[in-house]
Design an enzyme around this catalytic site. Structure first.
Site, PDB file in Angstrom:
ATOM      1  N   HIS A 250       1.333   4.153   1.745  1.00  0.00           N
ATOM      2  CA  HIS A 250       1.501   4.844   2.919  1.00  0.00           C
ATOM      3  C   HIS A 250       3.745   4.788   3.285  1.00  0.00           C
ATOM      4  CE1 HIS A 250      -2.079   4.159   5.591  1.00  0.00           C
ATOM      5  NE2 HIS A 250      -2.015   5.715   4.435  1.00  0.00           N
TER       6      HIS A 250
ATOM      7  N   ASP B 257       5.607   5.053   5.103  1.00  0.00           N
ATOM      8  CA  ASP B 257       6.532   3.931   6.168  1.00  0.00           C
ATOM      9  C   ASP B 257       7.222   2.148   5.321  1.00  0.00           C
ATOM     10  OD1 ASP B 257       3.916   3.969   6.688  1.00  0.00           O
ATOM     11  OD2 ASP B 257       4.749   2.591   8.600  1.00  0.00           O
ATOM     12  N   HIS B 258       5.840   2.776   4.146  1.00  0.00           N
ATOM     13  CA  HIS B 258       6.292   1.167   3.723  1.00  0.00           C
ATOM     14  C   HIS B 258       6.971   1.502   2.247  1.00  0.00           C
ATOM     15  CE1 HIS B 258       3.584  -1.245   5.984  1.00  0.00           C
ATOM     16  NE2 HIS B 258       3.120  -0.261   6.468  1.00  0.00           N
TER      17      HIS B 258
ATOM     18  N   HIS C 196       4.797  -4.557  11.214  1.00  0.00           N
ATOM     19  CA  HIS C 196       4.571  -3.113  12.163  1.00  0.00           C
ATOM     20  C   HIS C 196       5.042  -4.084  13.534  1.00  0.00           C
ATOM     21  CE1 HIS C 196       4.728   0.717  10.400  1.00  0.00           C
ATOM     22  NE2 HIS C 196       3.205  -0.262  10.277  1.00  0.00           N
TER      23      HIS C 196
ATOM     24  N   HIS D 106       0.285  -0.971  -0.116  1.00  0.00           N
ATOM     25  CA  HIS D 106      -0.272  -0.060   0.257  1.00  0.00           C
ATOM     26  C   HIS D 106       0.071   1.323   0.418  1.00  0.00           C
ATOM     27  CE1 HIS D 106       0.755  -0.657   4.426  1.00  0.00           C
ATOM     28  NE2 HIS D 106       0.494   0.168   4.331  1.00  0.00           N
TER      29      HIS D 106
ATOM     30  N   ASP E 295      -0.264  -3.702   6.561  1.00  0.00           N
ATOM     31  CA  ASP E 295      -1.175  -3.333   7.970  1.00  0.00           C
ATOM     32  C   ASP E 295      -2.546  -3.129   7.531  1.00  0.00           C
ATOM     33  OD1 ASP E 295       1.173  -2.681   8.409  1.00  0.00           O
ATOM     34  OD2 ASP E 295       1.108   0.355   8.161  1.00  0.00           O
TER      35      ASP E 295
ATOM     36  N   HIS F  14      -7.373  -0.583   5.847  1.00  0.00           N
ATOM     37  CA  HIS F  14      -6.143   0.172   6.571  1.00  0.00           C
ATOM     38  C   HIS F  14      -6.427   1.463   5.126  1.00  0.00           C
ATOM     39  CE1 HIS F  14      -2.675   1.621   8.172  1.00  0.00           C
ATOM     40  NE2 HIS F  14      -2.127   1.250   7.691  1.00  0.00           N
TER      41      HIS F  14
END
Length: 255
Positions: A58, A60-61, A171, A56, A133, A114
């Protein structure tokens, strides 16, 4: 033999994964929070990165993709529906698609909730599911874009996989998730035992992921909305599981 799996911590609490086929030398990285730990691990093992799979959009990915591609000539795979928010894709996929990696089939599942367009990569022969996530260890992602109904449907897709599937989530949230889980499922002995194991791992700064799907089904409250004990604890006996899930998710958001 299953494909070789390496779990790498990144940023403050993210995980990224390397999947390697020794026969062909093919190596995939699933999500790229940052490039440095991935490059270090590739160098240590003498592997060449050939593919990047993105779950996805985001940051942080995907935040390390550009830096990783400066060094590695890798094919990037992501959701066609999310291509406007992802790095440039070489392969666009959607729910129900499959592709080949290391002599094995990789299945794509839409697991929106999410985010809209969140996908999971499932490698059934080796027994891995990269869920990021969506389904997480003792939890699920916060509903930033999707609805509770969408997330419940997504989790049901994942819960239907082989119970031995290894769930590779995104995470290190498990200890915090555990503190919440026991509040909605206080009489679950399997959960209590898992919490003890989690606390022992974290006291030694050890990872709690990946996890096995059978353990998630037995202890993760977000998969257990149809369980009579949880429904009774929430005063929701007989309610539709999707409604119970929505209540559990709302309580977690306030926890």
């Amino acid at each position: 033999m299953p494909l070789e799996l390496v779990t790498l911590p990144a940023l403050s609490d993210n995980y990224t994964y390397l999947l390697h086929d020794s026969a062909s030398g093919a190596t995939a990285c699933i999500d790229v929070p940052e490039a440095e730990p991935i490059l270090d691990e590739l160098a240590k093992r003498g592997w060449t990165l050939t593919e990047i799979w993105l779950t996805h959009h985001h940051h942080d990915h995907i935040g390390g993709v550009e830096d990783l591609l400066k060094t590695c000539d890798a094919k990037v795979t992501g959701a066609k529906s999310d291509r406007h928010r992802l790095p440039t894709l070489n392969r666009e996929v959607a729910d129900g698609d499959s592709f080949e990696f290391g002599g094995e089939v990789v299945d794509v599942l839409d697991v929106s909730g999410h985010t809209i367009g969140h996908i999971a990569f499932v490698v059934p022969n080796s027994g891995y599911a990269f869920t990021a996530d969506s389904l997480m260890a003792l939890g699920c992602g916060r509903l930033f874009e999707g609805t509770a109904g969408q997330m419940w449907d997504s989790l049901q897709k994942l819960a239907a996989l082989d119970p031995e599937t290894i769930i590779c989530s995104g995470h290190e949230y498990t200890q915090a998730n555990a503190r919440f889980a026991i509040t909605v499922d206080p009489d679950n002995d399997a959960l209590k035992a898992r919490i003890d194991r989690i606390n022992a791992l974290r006291s030694g700064n050890q990872p709690t992921v990946p996890s096995k799907l059978s353990e998630e089904v037995a202890t993760n409250p977000f998969l257990r909305a149809a369980d009579p004990a949880i429904q009774a604890h929430l005063d929701m006996i007989g309610a539709a599981p999707a409604e119970v899930f929505a209540e559990i998710r709302a309580r977690k958001d306030r926890f």
